[in-house]
Scaffold this motif. Structure first.
Motif, PDB file in Angstrom:
ATOM      1  N   VAL A  70       0.826  -1.203   0.000  1.00 45.54           N
ATOM      2  CA  VAL A  70       0.000   0.000   0.000  1.00 45.54           C
ATOM      3  C   VAL A  70       0.862   1.255   0.000  1.00 45.54           C
ATOM      4  O   VAL A  70       0.695   2.149  -0.835  1.00 45.54           O
ATOM      5  CB  VAL A  70      -0.957   0.004   1.210  1.00 45.54           C
ATOM      6  CG1 VAL A  70      -1.773   1.308   1.239  1.00 45.54           C
ATOM      7  CG2 VAL A  70      -1.892  -1.191   1.156  1.00 45.54           C
ATOM      8  N   VAL A  71       1.798   1.317   0.940  1.00 43.41           N
ATOM      9  CA  VAL A  71       2.636   2.504   1.042  1.00 43.41           C
ATOM     10  C   VAL A  71       3.882   2.173   1.844  1.00 43.41           C
ATOM     11  O   VAL A  71       3.893   1.240   2.652  1.00 43.41           O
ATOM     12  CB  VAL A  71       1.850   3.665   1.721  1.00 43.41           C
ATOM     13  CG1 VAL A  71       1.558   3.334   3.183  1.00 43.41           C
ATOM     14  CG2 VAL A  71       2.595   4.986   1.598  1.00 43.41           C
ATOM     15  N   SER A  72       4.946   2.911   1.601  1.00 42.09           N
ATOM     16  CA  SER A  72       6.180   2.786   2.378  1.00 42.09           C
ATOM     17  C   SER A  72       6.447   4.108   3.080  1.00 42.09           C
ATOM     18  O   SER A  72       6.517   5.165   2.434  1.00 42.09           O
ATOM     19  CB  SER A  72       7.367   2.423   1.475  1.00 42.09           C
ATOM     20  OG  SER A  72       7.209   1.134   0.942  1.00 42.09           O
ATOM     21  N   LEU A  73       6.593   4.060   4.403  1.00 40.20           N
ATOM     22  CA  LEU A  73       6.838   5.258   5.198  1.00 40.20           C
ATOM     23  C   LEU A  73       7.985   5.014   6.166  1.00 40.20           C
ATOM     24  O   LEU A  73       7.970   4.029   6.919  1.00 40.20           O
ATOM     25  CB  LEU A  73       5.578   5.651   5.978  1.00 40.20           C
ATOM     26  CG  LEU A  73       4.352   6.106   5.157  1.00 40.20           C
ATOM     27  CD1 LEU A  73       3.155   6.307   6.068  1.00 40.20           C
ATOM     28  CD2 LEU A  73       4.666   7.383   4.390  1.00 40.20           C
ATOM     29  N   PHE A  74       8.976   5.908   6.128  1.00 42.29           N
ATOM     30  CA  PHE A  74      10.106   5.845   7.055  1.00 42.29           C
ATOM     31  C   PHE A  74      10.752   4.461   7.084  1.00 42.29           C
ATOM     32  O   PHE A  74      11.068   3.911   8.138  1.00 42.29           O
ATOM     33  CB  PHE A  74       9.651   6.237   8.468  1.00 42.29           C
ATOM     34  CG  PHE A  74       8.937   7.555   8.527  1.00 42.29           C
ATOM     35  CD1 PHE A  74       9.612   8.750   8.288  1.00 42.29           C
ATOM     36  CD2 PHE A  74       7.566   7.607   8.777  1.00 42.29           C
ATOM     37  CE1 PHE A  74       8.937   9.969   8.318  1.00 42.29           C
ATOM     38  CE2 PHE A  74       6.890   8.812   8.807  1.00 42.29           C
ATOM     39  CZ  PHE A  74       7.576  10.000   8.580  1.00 42.29           C
ATOM     40  N   GLY A  75      10.935   3.889   5.903  1.00 43.19           N
ATOM     41  CA  GLY A  75      11.608   2.611   5.782  1.00 43.19           C
ATOM     42  C   GLY A  75      10.753   1.405   6.101  1.00 43.19           C
ATOM     43  O   GLY A  75      11.247   0.268   6.082  1.00 43.19           O
ATOM     44  N   LYS A  76       9.483   1.604   6.387  1.00 42.56           N
ATOM     45  CA  LYS A  76       8.594   0.486   6.681  1.00 42.56           C
ATOM     46  C   LYS A  76       7.513   0.384   5.612  1.00 42.56           C
ATOM     47  O   LYS A  76       6.934   1.397   5.206  1.00 42.56           O
ATOM     48  CB  LYS A  76       7.940   0.664   8.057  1.00 42.56           C
ATOM     49  CG  LYS A  76       7.102  -0.533   8.488  1.00 42.56           C
ATOM     50  CD  LYS A  76       6.574  -0.360   9.901  1.00 42.56           C
ATOM     51  CE  LYS A  76       5.764  -1.577  10.324  1.00 42.56           C
ATOM     52  NZ  LYS A  76       5.244  -1.448  11.710  1.00 42.56           N
ATOM     53  N   THR A  77       7.269  -0.843   5.154  1.00 46.02           N
ATOM     54  CA  THR A  77       6.279  -1.070   4.104  1.00 46.02           C
ATOM     55  C   THR A  77       4.982  -1.585   4.718  1.00 46.02           C
ATOM     56  O   THR A  77       5.000  -2.502   5.542  1.00 46.02           O
ATOM     57  CB  THR A  77       6.796  -2.083   3.068  1.00 46.02           C
ATOM     58  OG1 THR A  77       8.030  -1.610   2.513  1.00 46.02           O
ATOM     59  CG2 THR A  77       5.792  -2.267   1.940  1.00 46.02           C
ATOM     60  N   TYR A  78       3.879  -1.021   4.296  1.00 51.47           N
ATOM     61  CA  TYR A  78       2.567  -1.432   4.787  1.00 51.47           C
ATOM     62  C   TYR A  78       1.817  -2.131   3.645  1.00 51.47           C
ATOM     63  O   TYR A  78       1.867  -1.700   2.494  1.00 51.47           O
ATOM     64  CB  TYR A  78       1.777  -0.223   5.282  1.00 51.47           C
ATOM     65  CG  TYR A  78       2.407   0.453   6.477  1.00 51.47           C
ATOM     66  CD1 TYR A  78       2.056   0.088   7.774  1.00 51.47           C
ATOM     67  CD2 TYR A  78       3.369   1.454   6.297  1.00 51.47           C
ATOM     68  CE1 TYR A  78       2.651   0.703   8.868  1.00 51.47           C
ATOM     69  CE2 TYR A  78       3.958   2.074   7.391  1.00 51.47           C
ATOM     70  CZ  TYR A  78       3.597   1.693   8.672  1.00 51.47           C
ATOM     71  OH  TYR A  78       4.193   2.298   9.747  1.00 51.47           O
ATOM     72  N   TYR A  79       1.106  -3.200   4.015  1.00 57.81           N
ATOM     73  CA  TYR A  79       0.416  -4.010   3.021  1.00 57.81           C
ATOM     74  C   TYR A  79      -1.087  -4.013   3.292  1.00 57.81           C
ATOM     75  O   TYR A  79      -1.542  -3.825   4.425  1.00 57.81           O
ATOM     76  CB  TYR A  79       0.936  -5.445   3.046  1.00 57.81           C
ATOM     77  CG  TYR A  79       2.396  -5.561   2.666  1.00 57.81           C
ATOM     78  CD1 TYR A  79       2.780  -5.725   1.345  1.00 57.81           C
ATOM     79  CD2 TYR A  79       3.395  -5.482   3.643  1.00 57.81           C
ATOM     80  CE1 TYR A  79       4.114  -5.808   0.988  1.00 57.81           C
ATOM     81  CE2 TYR A  79       4.732  -5.567   3.304  1.00 57.81           C
ATOM     82  CZ  TYR A  79       5.087  -5.730   1.972  1.00 57.81           C
ATOM     83  OH  TYR A  79       6.407  -5.816   1.629  1.00 57.81           O
ATOM     84  N   SER A  80      -1.848  -4.268   2.253  1.00 59.35           N
ATOM     85  CA  SER A  80      -3.300  -4.342   2.359  1.00 59.35           C
ATOM     86  C   SER A  80      -3.702  -5.456   3.316  1.00 59.35           C
ATOM     87  O   SER A  80      -3.042  -6.496   3.400  1.00 59.35           O
ATOM     88  CB  SER A  80      -3.918  -4.598   0.983  1.00 59.35           C
ATOM     89  OG  SER A  80      -5.287  -4.918   1.097  1.00 59.35           O
ATOM     90  N   GLN A  81      -4.798  -5.245   4.031  1.00 60.73           N
ATOM     91  CA  GLN A  81      -5.297  -6.269   4.954  1.00 60.73           C
ATOM     92  C   GLN A  81      -6.157  -7.308   4.238  1.00 60.73           C
ATOM     93  O   GLN A  81      -6.537  -8.312   4.842  1.00 60.73           O
ATOM     94  CB  GLN A  81      -6.114  -5.605   6.067  1.00 60.73           C
ATOM     95  CG  GLN A  81      -5.300  -4.707   6.981  1.00 60.73           C
ATOM     96  CD  GLN A  81      -4.143  -5.447   7.646  1.00 60.73           C
ATOM     97  OE1 GLN A  81      -4.331  -6.484   8.265  1.00 60.73           O
ATOM     98  NE2 GLN A  81      -2.937  -4.913   7.476  1.00 60.73           N
ATOM     99  N   GLU A  82      -6.458  -7.058   2.979  1.00 58.66           N
ATOM    100  CA  GLU A  82      -7.288  -7.990   2.216  1.00 58.66           C
ATOM    101  C   GLU A  82      -6.408  -8.833   1.296  1.00 58.66           C
ATOM    102  O   GLU A  82      -5.847  -8.322   0.322  1.00 58.66           O
ATOM    103  CB  GLU A  82      -8.326  -7.231   1.395  1.00 58.66           C
ATOM    104  CG  GLU A  82      -9.317  -6.447   2.242  1.00 58.66           C
ATOM    105  CD  GLU A  82     -10.369  -5.761   1.390  1.00 58.66           C
ATOM    106  OE1 GLU A  82     -10.348  -5.967   0.153  1.00 58.66           O
ATOM    107  OE2 GLU A  82     -11.200  -5.040   1.958  1.00 58.66           O
ATOM    108  N   PRO A  83      -6.241 -10.128   1.596  1.00 54.57           N
ATOM    109  CA  PRO A  83      -5.402 -10.985   0.748  1.00 54.57           C
ATOM    110  C   PRO A  83      -6.040 -11.235  -0.613  1.00 54.57           C
ATOM    111  O   PRO A  83      -7.266 -11.246  -0.740  1.00 54.57           O
ATOM    112  CB  PRO A  83      -5.294 -12.286   1.560  1.00 54.57           C
ATOM    113  CG  PRO A  83      -6.503 -12.301   2.427  1.00 54.57           C
ATOM    114  CD  PRO A  83      -6.815 -10.863   2.734  1.00 54.57           C
TER     115      PRO A  83
END
Length: 391
Positions: free
Chosen positions: A179-192
């Motif tokens: 979904v997005v990368s912020l401050f070196g951390k990647t966030y992923y969608s909660q819907e597989p």
């Protein structure tokens, strides 16, 4: 005995060098069995299969003396894909790269991509061929999957709906898109997102990424068998004949056309018989499908008089008498004549029954489709009652 190549040294490993792929696969819990490839070989005795992979429980130390699940590899590419996990490979030609990309096209198309990301990943395959960093089919598949901005949630082998009595095992790759990368951390969608693929592709990714494959525990129980090692040769075989679905002789008997089934016949049918009836009507089903789900698929295919009687019974069972009354009031003339015929037979009024049978047959003859409710299609498709074809 069928000869197999054992997989020594556990799972192969290739990792995700320099890629954005993140593996979070967890195959655990009472409903899931974690499996891995323990051997692969020929499939001379298996129709429509080019090879055979043997999967054993991931945590068992001596897999050869325990149960395994045989997975047919339907294509030569799947066989080559699995074998390439255990070889150093050789320099690929441009045609090889085109062919492999075509073979894995479905799984690549199903992956989430950002703008130009897919094209860049494909170009990297040609670059890898040129500099010699990519020399195996399995490596190409792993790197294309790893190039997608997503994380792998699970590698699975699942049962696919099929028109055959025997089930069809297929692969499934579950991912979550970035979904997005912020401050070196990647966030992923909660819907597989689930991507259907071939069993050989799941097995190959399992080997390359060093992660287990998930199977439902009921599927493991249904498909597993035991191996027997031949001490006089370095081969492994099955200690018993393998049949994906055990069914009785009664269940395997071909049922009559679904539009001719009576209510009592339908209610007495076993699950395998219901699956066979659906298959004859071109409706797919799964081994794990419940009896209720199979009946719901069959009901639209049966005679409208039988269907309405079953729906009335179900409404009464639920104490929905308003719905039962509505269904009774909406009966066609053919349905009313059918009920009168059954009552006449029950009361042994056979002369009346004969006349009602003739009337019912005539109403059936003029209907374009007796399985459909009256008014559900253009009435001009039916014959006019005055019309009598010349015999």
């Amino acid at each position: 005995m069928i000869s197999f190549v054992s997989v020594s040294g556990g799972l192969g490993f290739a990792g995700c060098p320099g890629s954005r792929c993140r593996v979070v696969c967890k195959a655990s819990g009472p409903e899931v069995v974690a499996v891995k490839l323990i051997a692969y070989g020929d499939a001379e005795e298996w129709p429509r299969a080019e090879g055979l992979a043997l999967l054993g429980r991931a945590k068992e130390k001596d897999a050869y003396n325990s149960e395994v699940v045989p997975i047919p590899l339907a294509s030569k590419f799947e066989v080559a894909l699995v074998k390439s996990c255990f070889g150093s490979g050789s320099k690929l030609s441009m045609i090889d790269v085109v062919r492999i990309l075509h073979e894995i096209g479905d799984i690549v198309s199903g992956l989430p991509w950002k703008e130009q990301g897919k094209q860049e990943a494909i170009q990297s395959m040609y670059d890898g061929r040129a500099n010699g960093s990519i020399q195996r089919e399995a490596s190409m598949l792993e790197q294309m999957v790893s190039a997608s901005p997503s994380e792998i949630v699970r590698l699975s082998l699942v049962e696919k709906e099929t028109l055959t009595v025997d089930p069809l095992i297929t692969g499934q790759l579950t991912v979550r898109r970035e979904v997005v990368s912020l401050f070196g951390k990647t966030y992923y969608s909660q819907e597989p997102e689930k991507i259907e693929c071939r069993p050989g592709e799941v097995i190959s990714l399992s080997q390359e990424l060093d992660i287990p494959i998930s199977m439902d525990s009921w599927a493991w129980t249904l498909y597993s068998t035991r191996l027997a090692r031949d001490r006089d040769s370095n081969s492994i075989g099955f200690s018993e004949d393998i049949e994906f679905v055990e069914r009785s002789k009664e269940d395997s008997v071909t049922v009559k056309p679904v539009e001719l089934l009576t209510k009592d016949e339908i209610l007495r049918m076993s699950i395998p018989q219901l699956r066979t009836a659906l298959r004859s009507a071109g409706i797919p089903s799964k081994t794990r499908t419940t009896r209720g789900e199979l009946l719901m698929r069959l009901i639209p295919m049966i005679d409208e008089t039988v269907r309405r009687a079953m729906l009335v019974d179900e409404a009464v069972r639920r104490e929905d008498y308003g719905r039962a009354s509505e269904l009774q009031a909406e009966r066609s003339e053919r349905s009313r004549v059918k009920q009168q015929l059954e009552e006449a037979v029950a009361e042994e009024r056979y002369l009346d029954a004969q006349k009602l049978q003739e009337r019912f047959d005539r109403l059936t003859e003029i209907r374009a489709d007796p399985t459909q409710d009256e008014g559900s299609y253009d009435r001009y498709l039916d014959q006019d009652e005055w019309y009598k074809p010349i015999r």
